[in-house]
Design an enzyme around this catalytic site. Structure first.
Site, mmCIF file in Angstrom:
data_model
loop_
_atom_site.group_PDB
_atom_site.id
_atom_site.type_symbol
_atom_site.label_atom_id
_atom_site.label_comp_id
_atom_site.label_asym_id
_atom_site.label_seq_id
_atom_site.Cartn_x
_atom_site.Cartn_y
_atom_site.Cartn_z
ATOM 1 N N CYS A 232 9.081 -45.748 9.933
ATOM 2 C CA CYS A 232 9.692 -44.441 10.254
ATOM 3 C C CYS A 232 10.664 -44.688 11.399
ATOM 4 O O CYS A 232 10.488 -44.187 12.510
ATOM 5 C CB CYS A 232 8.632 -43.417 10.664
ATOM 6 S SG CYS A 232 7.258 -43.235 9.512
ATOM 7 N N ALA A 233 11.689 -45.478 11.126
ATOM 8 C CA ALA A 233 12.521 -46.055 12.192
ATOM 9 C C ALA A 233 13.380 -45.035 12.932
ATOM 10 O O ALA A 233 13.671 -45.200 14.114
ATOM 11 C CB ALA A 233 13.405 -47.158 11.617
ATOM 12 N N GLY A 237 14.926 -46.601 18.310
ATOM 13 C CA GLY A 237 14.504 -46.977 19.660
ATOM 14 C C GLY A 237 13.483 -48.100 19.661
ATOM 15 O O GLY A 237 13.620 -49.094 20.387
ATOM 16 N N LYS A 238 12.454 -47.970 18.830
ATOM 17 C CA LYS A 238 11.385 -48.987 18.792
ATOM 18 C C LYS A 238 11.806 -50.189 17.949
ATOM 19 O O LYS A 238 11.370 -51.309 18.204
ATOM 20 C CB LYS A 238 10.086 -48.359 18.289
ATOM 21 C CG LYS A 238 9.580 -47.274 19.249
ATOM 22 C CD LYS A 238 8.341 -46.564 18.744
ATOM 23 C CE LYS A 238 7.987 -45.408 19.668
ATOM 24 N NZ LYS A 238 8.910 -44.267 19.560
ATOM 25 N N ASP A 256 13.719 -45.342 6.702
ATOM 26 C CA ASP A 256 13.657 -43.922 7.063
ATOM 27 C C ASP A 256 14.121 -43.085 5.875
ATOM 28 O O ASP A 256 14.890 -43.565 5.036
ATOM 29 C CB ASP A 256 14.517 -43.610 8.293
ATOM 30 C CG ASP A 256 13.989 -42.375 9.024
ATOM 31 O OD1 ASP A 256 13.136 -42.539 9.919
ATOM 32 O OD2 ASP A 256 14.391 -41.252 8.674
ATOM 33 N N ASP A 283 15.012 -43.643 -0.521
ATOM 34 C CA ASP A 283 15.526 -42.614 -1.423
ATOM 35 C C ASP A 283 14.675 -42.475 -2.684
ATOM 36 O O ASP A 283 14.923 -41.628 -3.535
ATOM 37 C CB ASP A 283 16.995 -42.884 -1.788
ATOM 38 C CG ASP A 283 17.216 -44.293 -2.327
ATOM 39 O OD1 ASP A 283 16.213 -45.033 -2.494
ATOM 40 O OD2 ASP A 283 18.375 -44.667 -2.577
ATOM 41 N N ASP A 301 5.485 -45.163 13.184
ATOM 42 C CA ASP A 301 5.700 -44.227 14.300
ATOM 43 C C ASP A 301 5.852 -42.860 13.640
ATOM 44 O O ASP A 301 6.956 -42.399 13.376
ATOM 45 C CB ASP A 301 6.954 -44.646 15.073
ATOM 46 C CG ASP A 301 7.206 -43.767 16.282
ATOM 47 O OD1 ASP A 301 6.260 -43.122 16.767
ATOM 48 O OD2 ASP A 301 8.368 -43.707 16.734
ATOM 49 N N CYS A 354 3.765 -39.356 19.172
ATOM 50 C CA CYS A 354 4.016 -38.864 20.536
ATOM 51 C C CYS A 354 3.335 -37.502 20.679
ATOM 52 O O CYS A 354 3.943 -36.522 21.079
ATOM 53 C CB CYS A 354 5.504 -38.804 20.858
ATOM 54 S SG CYS A 354 6.496 -37.875 19.684
#
Length: 403
Positions: A232-233, A237-238, A256, A283, A301, A354
């Site tokens: 789940c890029a 950031g990660k 993603d 997709d 993530d 998060c």
């Protein structure tokens, strides 16, 4: 502090868009800061910080001002007057502030500060949920911590520079930073500054990334040469942190469902000098199937409520709804079930959010481990990062090993 008319007008215009029209606070503030080229850093700081403060304490201030949404422009000036009065700022002789009941404002504040949903300025349903999941004492501590202003923390890109070199470069620009114990690539700004205009940022020597968020990539135990999937890029950031931990060796497949986020990741990867990242747009289900049992490491993530990052996104608590929370928990479990299939035997996976809610965190991991797909995995360790304890964003991460 003396209030300046043009800056106050900018705040009121921003609040109209955020509170009445549902615009995202960070995007609105970005636009506001471009309004007048003559504004210095102090002026821009006032507009950004005042807007965020009023959004953060919206419920409390509206209750004191005795106004209800949607707010008229006069209502917003009344809310602004509450903000200024509670900060001891002398109100100028403007028509917007006529008959402001200064003593009554302070009295109402003292009265409402005894009730948590007003004191911490949160919707009733969220207050009830926090108590149900964490208990009265823990929830009170966490929501109070989440209502403080976030620090600005940088993650040094070790593909391009070192922490010491970057610190010295920024010091020459009058930007003072400090090391954070337990966060090997982090530099915390001692005072807020616009770091995005620096040559060091343009050269990809650092990213702005909260200290808690920097723990996630490291938790995945990557090493150079591995095949890693960031499932789940998002804008990466990660992913970029993983690339630096892997010293640009091996392969990172960044997945993603949103193609536009992957375009942003590509741009950031180029600036960072991260060459081992391959973005792939999800997709169809084929994208995941092609990677079944192919990855040494998988990072999930997961999309979540975002309750752990209210410090930097104070408007999120007004946008969040109970229905969304129920739906996102279903999505989290589906992602765990499907994306875990990409881990090869003996490989590892991290599930992270998060959020500070057990129902999105350890409960999801327990559910997964009790399922057929999860029966091949065991929990190595997990970590709850609480804002009240460390002062940074709230995160959860669980490291799972495939048998």
């Amino acid at each position: 502090m003396r209030l300046h008319r043009n800056l106050c007008f900018a705040v009121i215009d921003g609040l109209t868009l955020i509170c009445n029209e549902g615009h995202y606070a960070d995007k609105v503030i970005q636009q506001l800061l471009k309004r007048d080229k003559r504004w210095g850093s102090r002026d821009r700081g006032f507009v950004a910080e005042t807007t965020y403060e009023i959004v953060r304490w919206k419920r409390l201030y509206a209750e004191i001002a005795e106004v209800k949404e949607p707010f008229s422009r006069d209502d917003l000036w009344r809310i602004f007057a509450v903000w200024a009065t509670l900060r001891g700022i002398k109100l100028p002789d403007w028509k917007y502030f006529e008959n402001t009941p200064v003593r009554k404002i302070k009295g109402r504040f003292d009265e409402l500060s005894k009730i948590r949903k007003f004191k911490e300025s949160i919707p009733d349903w969220l207050d009830n949920l926090g108590v149900a999941e964490l208990g009265e004492t823990a929830w009170s501590k966490e929501i109070a911590a989440l209502n403080t202003q976030a620090d600005v923390v940088l993650r040094v890109n070790t593909l391009k520079t070192s922490k010491e070199t970057l610190q010295a470069k920024l010091f020459d620009l009058d930007i003072e930073t400090e090391f954070l114990k337990g966060y090997p690539e982090a530099l915390k700004l001692k005072e807020r500054a616009n770091v995005f205009t620096t040559e060091a940022f343009k050269n990809g020597e650092f990213e702005v990334q909260d200290a808690s968020s920097q723990l996630v990539a490291a938790y995945l135990n990557v090493s150079p040469g591995m095949r890693v999937v960031d499932a789940c890029a998002g804008a990466g950031g990660k992913t970029l942190h993983l690339a630096s931990l892997m010293e640009n060796k091996g392969q990172i497949i960044a997945l993603d469902i949103y193609a536009n986020k992957l375009h942003e990741l590509k741009r950031r990867a180029k600036r960072n000098g991260a060459h081992n990242i391959e973005p792939r747009h999800i997709d169809s289900t084929k994208v995941i199937k092609k990677l079944h049992q192919k990855a040494d490491r998988v990072l999930i993530d997961a999309p979540c409520s975002g309750l752990g990052v209210l410090k930097r996104n104070p408007d999120a608590k007004w946008k969040l709804e109970p229905e969304f929370l129920n739906n996102i928990k279903t999505t989290q479990q589906e992602i765990l079930q499907q994306y875990s299939k990409m881990v090869k035997p003996g490989g590892q996976m991290v599930y992270a959010t998060c959020s500070i809610l057990p129902s999105e965190n350890q409960d999801q991991v327990s559910r997964f481990l009790a399922s057929e797909a999860g029966s091949e995995f065991s929990l190595v360790s997990d970590k709850k990062v609480l804002p009240s304890e460390l002062g940074y964003d709230g995160f959860y991460m669980a490291l799972l090993q495939k048998k």
